[in-house]
Design an enzyme around this catalytic site. Structure first.
Site, short mmCIF file in Angstrom:
data_model
loop_
_atom_site.label_atom_id
_atom_site.label_comp_id
_atom_site.label_asym_id
_atom_site.label_seq_id
_atom_site.Cartn_x
_atom_site.Cartn_y
_atom_site.Cartn_z
NE ARG A 1 31.73 34.82 15.18
CZ ARG A 1 31.92 34.16 14.07
NH1 ARG A 1 31.86 34.81 12.89
NH2 ARG A 1 32.17 32.88 14.03
N GLY A 2 35.32 34.93 15.44
CA GLY A 2 35.94 34.07 14.44
C GLY A 2 37.45 34.27 14.55
CB ALA A 3 40.19 31.81 14.98
NE ARG B 1 35.82 35.26 22.23
CZ ARG B 1 35.03 34.60 21.38
NH1 ARG B 1 34.95 34.98 20.11
NH2 ARG B 1 34.33 33.55 21.77
CG ASN C 1 35.41 25.14 15.71
OD1 ASN C 1 35.84 26.26 15.46
ND2 ASN C 1 34.30 24.69 15.15
CE LYS C 2 31.42 29.43 19.27
NZ LYS C 2 31.60 30.24 20.52
CD GLN D 1 28.55 32.06 17.62
OE1 GLN D 1 27.65 31.29 17.93
NE2 GLN D 1 29.52 32.37 18.43
CG ASP E 1 38.09 29.28 17.74
OD1 ASP E 1 37.13 28.61 17.33
OD2 ASP E 1 38.09 30.53 17.76
#
Ligand code: MRU
Length: 360
Positions: A53-55, A96, A254-255, A203, A244
């Protein structure tokens, strides 16, 4: 995540008949173990289940997944090969929806195949593998450059709050939001990092606290709902998060929880920075209202990590991301320099629609 004592987040092992190896991020912080992906389905599964995960990291994994998806093509028809490649890219793009780095990397793979003059399909497959590795290496260089451009924000003795994980685990290595922290640490600047736990899948506690500790950085963990109190206590001098997708006007997806942090930062007159490479900007969307926001399973809230902590059937609100309006963002640290103030003109001046030439 600044040296090779920890394996790379995502790596291609071997030649064209090799495979993708990645850290299983659902197992951290208690277990550091790798997943070996030999086909495109396992890459799709790893992305959708947050094993990676993570862009930027999911962009790299998807680019490598394209190679896994097309390498068994046995025909000699270039048009048919390109059609298969498009199908593989469409399949991976659906894993995603929010991080634009995923479609950015897949579009690069499509362009690479189409712009290559090679008629020989076996040679074209090798060219695509080289392109996937180039995306990985460019990401690493962009993160280092973000670190250099953001380093001066980290003053001796300061407190830096971050949210989710935008570190080495979310990128090829080194990270985006964590890059200025790593660079300042390498320069010997003493500071304290604060990591939001980041509900619902943690996370911040499982990944950010872990990787900052691995690097020897002084890090303190807090629950998300403690950030306001921490700021009021005067412990936070600045906040830095990743992104993101960033719209043309500077709105930042973002998150989930990033927006709350930006509002809290403004209420306490604390600068709120976003760190992101040019591959995270999507100039085709005018503002944040057009960014697709992924909603995840209610069970990530109701029974996180297998333990039921709510009525089993209670309805849940579960967006994985939120949008922070540009007016709350003090500056965006990119590999090309700082964008400050954040608006459509300052973004256009640094992030041209052609983001292929990276200034690292
Ligand atoms: O759902 P995740 O863990 O993929 O969300 C990650 C984030 O929101 C990160 O902050 C973002 O991708 C930037 S990573 C350099």
């Amino acid at each position: 995540m600044t040296d090779r004592t920890v394996p790379r987040t995502v790596e291609w092992i071997g030649d064209l008949d090799g495979h993708v190896s990645m850290i299983d991020q659902t197992k951290l912080s208690t277990e550091l173990c790798m997943i070996e992906c030999h086909d495109v389905e396992s890459i799709h599964d790893a992305i959708s289940k947050l094993k990676i995960r993570g862009a930027p990291a999911i962009g790299i994994a998807a680019a490598m997944g394209v190679v896994l998806g097309i390498r068994h093509y046995t025909g000699s028809d270039r048009a048919e090969f390109l059609e298969d490649l498009d199908n593989v890219c469409d399949y991976l793009a659906a894993s995603r929806p929010t991080a634009v780095n995923l479609t950015w990397a897949l579009d690069r793979m499509r362009r690479c195949a189409r712009s290559s003059g090679q008629a020989d399909i076996s040679q074209l497959k090798v060219t695509l593998l080289e392109e996937a590795k180039r995306i990985r290496d460019e990401d690493a260089a962009m993160c280092r450059a973000i670190g250099r451009h953001g380093e001066s924000l980290i003053k001796a003795g300061c407190g830096v709050l971050t949210h989710c994980n935008a570190g080495g685990l979310a990128t090829s290595e080194y990270g985006t939001a964590l890059a200025p922290l790593y660079t300042a640490h390498e320069s010997g600047v003493p500071f304290r990092a604060y990591a939001d736990e980041t509900r619902p899948v943690l996370q911040g506690s499982r990944l950010t606290a872990w990787e900052l500790q691995q690097a020897g950085i002084d890090v303190t963990l807090l629950c998300d709902n403690m950030a306001g109190s921490l700021m009021k206590d005067g412990k936070v001098d600045l906040a830095i998060t990743g992104a993101d997708r960033i719209a043309a006007n500077g709105d930042v997806a973002n998150k989930i929880g990033t927006y709350s942090l930006a509002v809290l930062s403004q209420a306490h007159s604390i600068p709120f920075y976003v760190a992101a490479p040019s591959s995270t900007f999507d100039l085709s969307v005018a503002d944040g209202s057009q960014i697709p926001i992924e909603h995840r399973s209610p069970d990530e809230i109701r029974r996180g990590f297998g333990t039921l902590t709510a009525p089993a059937n209670v309805p849940c609100y579960s967006p994985a991301f939120d949008v922070t309006p540009a007016r709350l963002v003090t500056g965006i640290i990119t590999e090309r320099g700082m964008i400050c103030p954040v608006d459509i003109d300052t973004i256009a001046a640094i992030i041209r629609s052609d983001t292929s030439g990276q200034d690292t």
